[in-house]
Scaffold this motif. Structure first.
Motif, mmCIF file in Angstrom:
data_model
loop_
_atom_site.group_PDB
_atom_site.id
_atom_site.type_symbol
_atom_site.label_atom_id
_atom_site.label_comp_id
_atom_site.label_asym_id
_atom_site.label_seq_id
_atom_site.Cartn_x
_atom_site.Cartn_y
_atom_site.Cartn_z
ATOM 1 N N LYS B 42 -99.221 -47.934 83.776
ATOM 2 C CA LYS B 42 -99.039 -48.820 82.625
ATOM 3 C C LYS B 42 -97.982 -49.868 82.926
ATOM 4 C CE LYS B 42 -100.518 -46.838 78.353
ATOM 5 N NZ LYS B 42 -100.142 -46.266 77.053
ATOM 6 N N GLU B 89 -102.553 -37.792 82.222
ATOM 7 C CA GLU B 89 -101.397 -37.918 81.328
ATOM 8 C C GLU B 89 -100.262 -38.669 82.002
ATOM 9 O OE1 GLU B 89 -100.152 -34.187 79.769
ATOM 10 O OE2 GLU B 89 -101.530 -34.408 78.081
ATOM 11 N N LEU B 90 -100.096 -38.409 83.291
ATOM 12 C CA LEU B 90 -99.003 -39.044 84.013
ATOM 13 C C LEU B 90 -99.208 -40.556 84.080
ATOM 14 C CD1 LEU B 90 -96.404 -38.368 85.668
ATOM 15 C CD2 LEU B 90 -97.834 -38.496 87.706
ATOM 16 N N ASP B 93 -98.584 -42.593 80.928
ATOM 17 C CA ASP B 93 -97.233 -42.447 80.361
ATOM 18 C C ASP B 93 -97.169 -41.469 79.200
ATOM 19 O OD1 ASP B 93 -96.167 -44.124 82.170
ATOM 20 O OD2 ASP B 93 -95.892 -45.828 80.826
ATOM 21 N N GLU B 94 -98.020 -40.455 79.222
ATOM 22 C CA GLU B 94 -97.930 -39.491 78.134
ATOM 23 C C GLU B 94 -97.036 -38.317 78.490
ATOM 24 O OE1 GLU B 94 -101.898 -38.553 76.762
ATOM 25 O OE2 GLU B 94 -102.199 -40.708 76.500
ATOM 26 N N VAL B 95 -96.634 -38.267 79.731
ATOM 27 C CA VAL B 95 -95.700 -37.218 80.135
ATOM 28 C C VAL B 95 -94.297 -37.641 79.711
ATOM 29 C CG1 VAL B 95 -94.726 -35.997 82.103
ATOM 30 C CG2 VAL B 95 -97.149 -36.544 82.055
ATOM 31 N N LYS B 96 -93.667 -36.839 78.857
ATOM 32 C CA LYS B 96 -92.367 -37.219 78.313
ATOM 33 C C LYS B 96 -91.220 -36.710 79.169
ATOM 34 C CE LYS B 96 -94.256 -39.316 75.163
ATOM 35 N NZ LYS B 96 -94.666 -40.558 75.816
ATOM 36 N N ALA B 97 -91.475 -35.672 79.918
ATOM 37 C CA ALA B 97 -90.402 -35.129 80.743
ATOM 38 C C ALA B 97 -90.993 -34.688 82.065
ATOM 39 C CB ALA B 97 -89.747 -33.945 80.041
#
Lengths: 328, 100
Positions: B42, B89-90, B93-97
């Protein structure tokens, strides 16, 4: 995303515009454009180049001990905003204005607790009657705050007393809601006496570092509190403001237990208590950050929970400044 | 609002050194390597423009090619993955941590 360094002996360095993390034999590159904060929760090495890269991109590096307490942070050496805010902050601490501000935080804390219990009640029909009992007790406590006037020096002990007795009722209620094998006896820290407190302490720690950051960015002096006295070199304002958000940590922890996500393997047992281990920390941090990233309706807008903290701190800072304008 | 867009960067470059520089530029911007010559991630409009300028300076336009494809979220959801696939997900940008 938040970069969490959670493996013993990890090595953090700079590679171009990326952070390079070496863990055992593996190498990971993460672009600094994707990183919002670096949380180091274990023994690790880091280079000054990596620190510079983080500072240049407004990424703070936070060090957290095994209890979840942030014990240090690397942050640029500028202060977030004008010193005028700090001046005003000191000035109102003693006045009725300051008192009302502090009182509003305590009230909000009560409101959050009551709201959370109501939310939990909707899915626990068998326990509904008892929960209602706890809610009523809390509401009675909160009522004592409605008629309070004066200055903080006169009323500090009274407010702290109400807050304390409210807290006891609230945690009794939470313990009552827990699955049979995870009931707990009140709050405990350093170390936690049970799994619930171990998780909660760690979650508070994350929240604490968020609040401190938001204060600095908004130009508020974290050391100048109102309700919490400021003579022990402690970040009293952070303690004051964090009360508004503690219920989030509690909600996340309660839901983890309710969803049966918490396992014995997530904890290390000490002689006199429990701490979270690597897997436990990963579970909690991941869940909590997801929760903070959810948008909710707040003050007439949709805003991520994480951003509410900053929003509130800016609001406090602005209100301090605008009062100055009125009087001058 | 400078909205983030999913972007594919795909290239065909003969010179090893040039290819390496393009790959590094993509990585530094925050894209993820999903195949040997394919990056995905992204970026906002400014970052895309920066990347385009950067790549333009690196390549030899007579022999090399770099494609920068934006992709909408809706289409990304319809992407089919087989075999050694990337982490959906990575890259979005859905991975938050990220735990390391």
């Amino acid at each position: 995303m938040n970069l969490v360094i959670n493996t013993y002996g990890a090595y953090l360095q700079r590679q171009g515009d990326c952070f390079r993390v070496r863990v055992d034999d593996k190498v990971y590159d993460v672009a600094c454009a994707k990183v919002s904060s670096i949380l180091i929760s274990t023994a690790a090495y880091l280079t000054t180049d990596a620190i510079k890269l983080a500072i240049d991109h407004n990424i703070d590096i936070i060090f957290i001990d095994e209890m979840g307490e942030p014990y240090a942070r690397i942050w640029h050496s500028r202060f977030g905003s004008t010193t005028e805010i700090r001046r005003r902050q000191l000035a109102i601490a003693e006045t009725e204005e300051g008192f009302n501000l502090a009182l509003s935080w305590v009230k909000r804390k009560f409101d959050n607790q009551i709201e959370l219990l109501k939310k939990l009640r909707t899915t626990r029909t068998r326990k509904s009657a008892q929960i209602t009992g706890y809610i009523e007790k809390l509401e009675n406590c909160r009522k004592q705050l409605d008629t309070m006037i004066g200055t903080i020096d006169e009323k500090r002990n009274t407010i702290m007393g109400v807050e304390g007795s409210g807290g006891r009722i609230y945690f009794q209620a939470l313990s009552f809601l827990m699955p049979e094998d995870h009931k707990f006896e009140g709050r405990s820290r350093n170390p936690a006496k049970d799994e619930f407190n171990a998780l909660l302490n760690y979650a508070y720690g994350i929240l604490y570092s968020r609040v401190e950051r938001a204060c600095v960015i908004a130009g508020l002096d974290p050391y100048v509190g109102i309700l919490h006295t400021d003579n022990y070199n402690k970040k009293s304002l952070v303690f004051d403001i964090i009360e508004n958000y503690r219920a989030w940590a509690e909600e996340v922890v309660i839901n983890l237990f309710a969803a049966r996500k918490v396992k014995k393997e997530h904890f290390d047992q000490l002689e006199n208590g429990y701490t979270l281990n690597k897997e436990g920390k990963a579970l909690l941090i991941e869940t909590f950050l997801r929760f903070l990233d959810e948008s909710v309706r707040y003050c007439g807008r949709n805003i991520k929970r994480a951003d509410i903290i900053q929003f509130d701190c800016h609001k406090i800072a602005n209100s301090l400044l605008s009062r100055e304008d009125e009087s001058g | 609002m400078n909205q983030d867009n999913l972007v594919w960067v795909i290239y065909d470059i003969t010179n090893n050194k040039t290819r390496g520089r393009i790959a590094r530029a993509c990585k530094n911007k925050g894209l993820y390597r999903v195949q040997k010559s394919a990056f995905l991630g992204k970026l906002n409009r400014t970052q895309i423009a920066e990347l385009k300028a950067l790549c333009g300076d690196i390549i030899d336009p007579a022999i090399d090619s770099v494609y920068i494809f934006p992709m909408c979220e809706e289409d990304f959801k319809k992407v089919q993955l087989l075999g050694q696939a990337f982490d959906r997900e990575l890259v979005s940008d859905e991975v938050k941590a990220l735990f390391l």
